[in-house]
Design a protein around this motif. Structure first.
Motif, PDB file in Angstrom:
ATOM      1  N   GLU A 116      -9.733   5.398   7.097  1.00  0.00           N
ATOM      2  CA  GLU A 116     -10.221   5.371   8.479  1.00  0.00           C
ATOM      3  C   GLU A 116     -10.480   3.941   8.940  1.00  0.00           C
ATOM      4  O   GLU A 116     -10.175   3.581  10.079  1.00  0.00           O
ATOM      5  CB  GLU A 116     -11.498   6.190   8.598  1.00  0.00           C
ATOM      6  CG  GLU A 116     -11.301   7.682   8.444  1.00  0.00           C
ATOM      7  CD  GLU A 116     -12.598   8.452   8.592  1.00  0.00           C
ATOM      8  OE1 GLU A 116     -12.537   9.693   8.633  1.00  0.00           O
ATOM      9  OE2 GLU A 116     -13.667   7.820   8.661  1.00  0.00           O
TER      10      GLU A 116
ATOM     11  N   LEU B 279     -10.915   7.240  13.131  1.00  0.00           N
ATOM     12  CA  LEU B 279     -12.275   7.352  13.645  1.00  0.00           C
ATOM     13  C   LEU B 279     -12.222   8.063  14.998  1.00  0.00           C
ATOM     14  O   LEU B 279     -11.250   7.935  15.737  1.00  0.00           O
ATOM     15  CB  LEU B 279     -12.897   5.970  13.794  1.00  0.00           C
ATOM     16  CG  LEU B 279     -13.014   5.146  12.505  1.00  0.00           C
ATOM     17  CD1 LEU B 279     -13.527   3.753  12.809  1.00  0.00           C
ATOM     18  CD2 LEU B 279     -13.923   5.838  11.515  1.00  0.00           C
TER      19      LEU B 279
ATOM     20  N   GLU C 148     -19.820   0.986   3.840  1.00  0.00           N
ATOM     21  CA  GLU C 148     -19.151   0.532   5.065  1.00  0.00           C
ATOM     22  C   GLU C 148     -18.916  -0.973   5.039  1.00  0.00           C
ATOM     23  O   GLU C 148     -17.850  -1.449   5.433  1.00  0.00           O
ATOM     24  CB  GLU C 148     -19.985   0.909   6.296  1.00  0.00           C
ATOM     25  CG  GLU C 148     -19.986   2.385   6.643  1.00  0.00           C
ATOM     26  CD  GLU C 148     -20.969   3.183   5.794  1.00  0.00           C
ATOM     27  OE1 GLU C 148     -20.966   4.415   5.880  1.00  0.00           O
ATOM     28  OE2 GLU C 148     -21.738   2.564   5.025  1.00  0.00           O
TER      29      GLU C 148
ATOM     30  N   SER D 197     -17.798   2.510  19.882  1.00  0.00           N
ATOM     31  CA  SER D 197     -17.705   1.900  18.555  1.00  0.00           C
ATOM     32  C   SER D 197     -18.001   2.931  17.456  1.00  0.00           C
ATOM     33  O   SER D 197     -18.552   4.001  17.724  1.00  0.00           O
ATOM     34  CB  SER D 197     -18.709   0.767  18.452  1.00  0.00           C
ATOM     35  OG  SER D 197     -18.474  -0.200  19.464  1.00  0.00           O
ATOM     36  N   TRP D 198     -17.642   2.587  16.214  1.00  0.00           N
ATOM     37  CA  TRP D 198     -17.764   3.533  15.118  1.00  0.00           C
ATOM     38  C   TRP D 198     -19.225   3.804  14.778  1.00  0.00           C
ATOM     39  O   TRP D 198     -20.090   2.960  14.949  1.00  0.00           O
ATOM     40  CB  TRP D 198     -17.014   3.015  13.900  1.00  0.00           C
ATOM     41  CG  TRP D 198     -17.546   1.732  13.304  1.00  0.00           C
ATOM     42  CD1 TRP D 198     -17.205   0.454  13.657  1.00  0.00           C
ATOM     43  CD2 TRP D 198     -18.504   1.606  12.261  1.00  0.00           C
ATOM     44  NE1 TRP D 198     -17.888  -0.451  12.901  1.00  0.00           N
ATOM     45  CE2 TRP D 198     -18.698   0.220  12.026  1.00  0.00           C
ATOM     46  CE3 TRP D 198     -19.228   2.507  11.488  1.00  0.00           C
ATOM     47  CZ2 TRP D 198     -19.577  -0.263  11.063  1.00  0.00           C
ATOM     48  CZ3 TRP D 198     -20.109   2.025  10.524  1.00  0.00           C
ATOM     49  CH2 TRP D 198     -20.265   0.653  10.327  1.00  0.00           C
TER      50      TRP D 198
ATOM     51  N   PHE E 261     -18.023   5.618   8.558  1.00  0.00           N
ATOM     52  CA  PHE E 261     -16.707   5.801   7.981  1.00  0.00           C
ATOM     53  C   PHE E 261     -16.789   6.830   6.866  1.00  0.00           C
ATOM     54  O   PHE E 261     -17.700   6.792   6.047  1.00  0.00           O
ATOM     55  CB  PHE E 261     -16.180   4.487   7.385  1.00  0.00           C
ATOM     56  CG  PHE E 261     -16.040   3.375   8.382  1.00  0.00           C
ATOM     57  CD1 PHE E 261     -15.405   3.589   9.585  1.00  0.00           C
ATOM     58  CD2 PHE E 261     -16.538   2.113   8.107  1.00  0.00           C
ATOM     59  CE1 PHE E 261     -15.263   2.566  10.508  1.00  0.00           C
ATOM     60  CE2 PHE E 261     -16.396   1.082   9.016  1.00  0.00           C
ATOM     61  CZ  PHE E 261     -15.761   1.299  10.221  1.00  0.00           C
TER      62      PHE E 261
ATOM     63  N   ASN F 208      -8.246   2.088  11.725  1.00  0.00           N
ATOM     64  CA  ASN F 208      -8.944   1.577  12.910  1.00  0.00           C
ATOM     65  C   ASN F 208      -8.497   0.149  13.204  1.00  0.00           C
ATOM     66  O   ASN F 208      -8.288  -0.227  14.365  1.00  0.00           O
ATOM     67  CB  ASN F 208     -10.451   1.620  12.693  1.00  0.00           C
ATOM     68  CG  ASN F 208     -11.226   1.060  13.862  1.00  0.00           C
ATOM     69  OD1 ASN F 208     -11.225   1.613  14.949  1.00  0.00           O
ATOM     70  ND2 ASN F 208     -11.900  -0.071  13.640  1.00  0.00           N
TER      71      ASN F 208
END
Length: 491
Positions: free
Chosen positions: A259, A246, A134, A250-251, A254, A263
């Motif tokens: 993605e 996504l 990530e 918040s994420w 991933f 985003n």
């Protein structure tokens, strides 16, 4: 493994064995009867020979057939093999930076030992700093932003077309209700405002999108600006026909690089929609034309648009490089817990790639004279909704100055937590031409460092710890000087 990578591994192995035997491509061609151009194509991973050709190569290179076709590589090529088998080259967004995968493969083929050493070094650094996939993806997107001065005209134009299609007046403040209506009427969304609040474990999530039922679960605890931003992102995904996306904000994690990149595209679209370029440029021009900076005027600018202070600062990083040619700037976002002496830098952008205030992974103490940290201390002490300040930050060791604006706000999801956002613009002739208030006596100029451990500013009342790195460096230099003097006397 993909067929292309099987070809590449065979090519790398063939080139390594040929080189070890002291043969040129011409020499191997004479020995095997295979053309030099054909062998070159094999070594570059573009062709894979038929079994009879492999048998010829095996015979003339004095290497067992099975060893030649095996995907197992020796220690010199093993890291490259690991990378190929992991398909990481497919995950690296090479096309964003104008790099063809074939070009990278050529580099690997032409200098496998050096490339292997380089890759091993990168992997080791990643392990030491717990650098996740990530983190790599986010760093790639950040580099992509920096390479494009964080301005994307195709997205700006898409916002204008979207506004025309759905009759949104970009000259007026956009409400979340207006965007919600488009989501429901045009894209068949169902909005659920209750579900997330029923789960304490989801207190940090603002929204969840469920594609199967086209349902957007959104928390009640956010204000209208945050809600408008979430709606605008959802509109971006639909209007731009983005599939890889996504589903939480918040994420949480991933799955792939697309993605992450999408985003960013959706977030950029949302910022450009809620803070339209045309009117925002006019407002910044008016702000810069003032002979003296007025904090009330700036706060009024922040409240003019239906966007959070962070969205406004982010939007500045799009507009200033493109419309004011101010490309030497940085953006920082810190988080802080009340009563704590810790400040975490969790987002940064450096368009010139040279700014000193960067994230430090060595657990050092960021300079307490930074505007980012000052406004956090102020909002923590005063318990206000918003703290703002401005200063010229002077870095004496680098002879560089930045005009820095910073805001601090409460974290809407966690009590006694605050965050700050800051933008710093390098003071040069371009900024001096654009900003009238730059020389006004009310604008304070402060000497700053990076971290206390590396700061040479003497008698600093804000220093948290001694400058141990500078002290260690001075000691080493003194030791080297004495050794040099002794060597000279006895020579």
């Amino acid at each position: 493994m993909e067929q292309d990578y099987i070809k590449l591994i065979f090519g790398l192995k063939l080139k390594q064995v040929r080189t070890e035997r002291g043969l040129s491509l011409f020499g191997l061609s004479k020995l095997s009867g295979l053309s030099k151009s054909y062998l070159n194509e094999i070594e570059k991973g573009k062709k894979y020979p038929k079994p009879d050709k492999i048998a010829l190569l095996s015979q003339h290179l004095d290497m067992p057939y099975d060893d030649l076709v095996s995907l197992k590589l020796d220690k010199n090529l093993a890291p490259i093999g690991d990378i190929l088998q992991s398909k990481i080259l497919k995950e690296i967004p090479l096309e964003l930076f104008g790099i063809q995968e074939s070009t990278l493969i050529d580099i690997i083929s032409n200098a496998p030992v050096k490339v292997t050493a380089f890759i091993s070094t990168i992997i080791e650094i990643a392990r030491n700093y717990n650098f996740s996939k990530e983190s790599f993806y986010l760093a790639s997107v950040r580099s992509f932003q920096e390479a494009n001065n964080n301005y994307f005209d195709d997205l700006e134009q898409a916002v204008i077309k979207f506004a025309k299609t759905y009759q949104i007046n970009l000259e007026e403040k956009i409400s979340s209700k207006e965007l919600e209506d488009i989501l429901i009427e045009e894209f068949g969304y169902t909005i659920n405002n209750d579900e997330l609040g029923a789960h304490v474990e989801l207190e940090n999530l603002r929204s969840i999108y469920v594609p199967k039922t086209n349902t957007l679960l959104i928390t009640k605890s956010i204000d209208d600006a945050q809600r408008a931003f979430i709606y605008a992102k959802e509109l971006a995904y639909n209007y731009l026909k983005i599939k890889e996306r996504l589903y939480t904000f918040s994420w949480i994690k991933f799955e792939n690089f697309d993605e992450v990149l999408n985003n960013f595209y959706a977030s950029y679209f949302a910022g450009a929609l809620t803070i339209p370029r045309g009117s925002f440029v006019n407002d910044i021009n008016n702000l810069f034309s003032q002979k003296r900076f007025n904090i009330k005027d700036f706060k009024a600018l922040l409240s003019k648009y239906n966007g959070s202070p962070e969205s406004i600062y982010q939007r500045l990083t799009n507009i200033l490089p493109e419309d004011f040619n101010l490309k030497n700037l940085f953006f920082l976002r810190f988080s802080h817990r009340k009563g704590s002496n810790r400040f975490d830098l969790n987002k940064e952008l450096h368009l010139a790639k040279q700014q000193t205030p960067r994230s430090n992974e060595n657990n050092e103490h960021y300079c307490r004279r930074w505007m980012s940290l000052k406004v956090l201390n102020e909002i923590s002490d005063r318990n206000t909704e918003h703290e703002f300040d401005i200063q010229i930050s002077n870095y004496p060791e680098e002879n560089t100055q930045y005009l820095v604006l910073a805001s601090a706000t409460k974290d809407p999801f966690r009590s006694d937590r605050f965050r700050s956002i800051a933008i710093g613009i390098k003071i040069n002739s371009q900024l001096q031409r654009k900003v009238n208030f730059l020389e006004h006596k009310s604008l304070k100029k402060i000497d700053v460092g990076v971290t206390c451990e590396r700061c040479s500013i003497s008698n600093c009342e804000d220093r948290q710890v001694p400058a141990k790195f500078l002290e260690s460096k001075a000691k080493e230099e003194k030791t080297a000087s004495i050794v040099e003097e002794i060597t000279r006397r006895y020579s």
